[in-house]
Enzyme design. Structure first.
Site, PDB file in Angstrom:
ATOM      1  N   ASN A  82       0.799  -1.216   0.000  1.00 39.61           N
ATOM      2  CA  ASN A  82       0.000   0.000   0.000  1.00 39.61           C
ATOM      3  C   ASN A  82       0.838   1.274   0.000  1.00 39.61           C
ATOM      4  O   ASN A  82       0.343   2.327  -0.405  1.00 39.61           O
ATOM      5  CB  ASN A  82      -0.921   0.004   1.227  1.00 39.61           C
ATOM      6  N   TYR A 146       2.980   9.857 -11.571  1.00 37.54           N
ATOM      7  CA  TYR A 146       2.152   9.035 -10.684  1.00 37.54           C
ATOM      8  C   TYR A 146       1.410   7.977 -11.493  1.00 37.54           C
ATOM      9  O   TYR A 146       1.382   6.799 -11.121  1.00 37.54           O
ATOM     10  CB  TYR A 146       1.167   9.916  -9.930  1.00 37.54           C
ATOM     11  N   LYS A 150       1.717   3.790 -11.056  1.00 37.84           N
ATOM     12  CA  LYS A 150       0.586   2.906 -10.798  1.00 37.84           C
ATOM     13  C   LYS A 150       0.358   1.933 -11.959  1.00 37.84           C
ATOM     14  O   LYS A 150      -0.094   0.796 -11.757  1.00 37.84           O
ATOM     15  CB  LYS A 150      -0.675   3.726 -10.506  1.00 37.84           C
TER      16      LYS A 150
END
Length: 253
Positions: A82, A146, A150
């Site tokens: 996470n 970002y 991901k």
């Protein structure tokens, strides 16, 4: 027992609380001891939660942490990757320090933790759940780096599901905008312009809550998901069901 990285706040803290409620021993991994202790203190009554300070950007530190957890508790059943950070910016504008921080945390951290956990997970046929983002599935404006990090988690999830599927399961959860920080709650409060813009794109008309993401993580880690491997579940209120166009037939303003 479960190890959750980035467990001090937001989705990580909510996921830790959910696993503790479900009866797991939960190890909270992060860089800041104070936030990890607060997560443990605010957990459900009777929770078996243990702060464990380690920086996932450091391969030696995260390997020592995972091995130490397995030795102390005798096994490792679930790893939740996470830990993450975000810095906004286009390719030509983003601060390079922010770019490196995202790469080292969002990508390297998940790789290092997964690598360290593999032998322990194999021993019990455990699983990994990666916390990605809808930004890694579709992309968002002003988030080039970002989005890239991901998207890398999507590739890591797929590859590990193929390479290790006879030993462990590897799946991913992809949240949309989630009210994991006070600044987001304020920015997306009802009546704000941003809330109205967001509600126009999300079929359910609202952002998500950390506990809603945590519930899907817990499902993927549990026995009801025993035949799910290499799965990507958006937790986004229906956002990725759309082609991105606004509702051309909405006439109520």
């Amino acid at each position: 027992m479960v190890v959750i990285t980035g467990a001090g706040t937001g989705i990580g803290a909510a996921t830790a609380a959910r696993f503790a409620t479900d009866g797991y021993t939960v190890v909270l991994v992060g860089r800041t001891e104070a936030t990890l202790r607060r997560t443990a203190q605010e957990g459900p009554d009777g929770a078996d939660m243990h702060p464990w300070v380690a920086d996932v950007r450091d391969p030696g530190a995260v390997t020592a942490a995972v091995n130490g957890v397995a030795e102390r508790f005798g096994r490792l059943d679930v790893l939740v990757n996470n830990a993450g950070t975000v810095t906004a910016g286009t390719v030509d504008q983003i601060d390079l320090a922010g770019y490196r921080a995202m790469m080292s945390t969002n990508v390297d951290g998940a790789f290092y933790a997964s690598r360290a956990a593999l032998p322990h997970l194999r021993a019990v046929r455990g699983c990994i759940v990666n916390i990605g983002s809808v930004a890694g599935l579709r992309g968002e404006w002003n988030q080039a780096a970002y989005n890239m990090t991901k998207a890398a988690l999507v590739g890591l999830t797929n590859s590990m599901a193929l390479d290790h599927g006879r030993e462990i399961r590897v799946n991913a959860v992809h949240p949309g905008v989630t009210l994991s920080r006070r600044v987001l709650r304020e920015a997306l409060a009802e009546g704000t312009t941003l809330h109205e813009r967001f509600a126009d794109r999300v079929p359910m008309g609202r952002p998500g809550e950390p506990v809603e993401v945590a519930a899907v993580v817990a499902f993927l880690a549990g026995p009801d998901a025993a035949y799910l491997n290499g799965v990507h579940i958006p937790v986004d209120g229906g956002l990725t069901a759309s082609d991105g166009q606004t509702n051309l037939y909405r006439i109520d303003g």
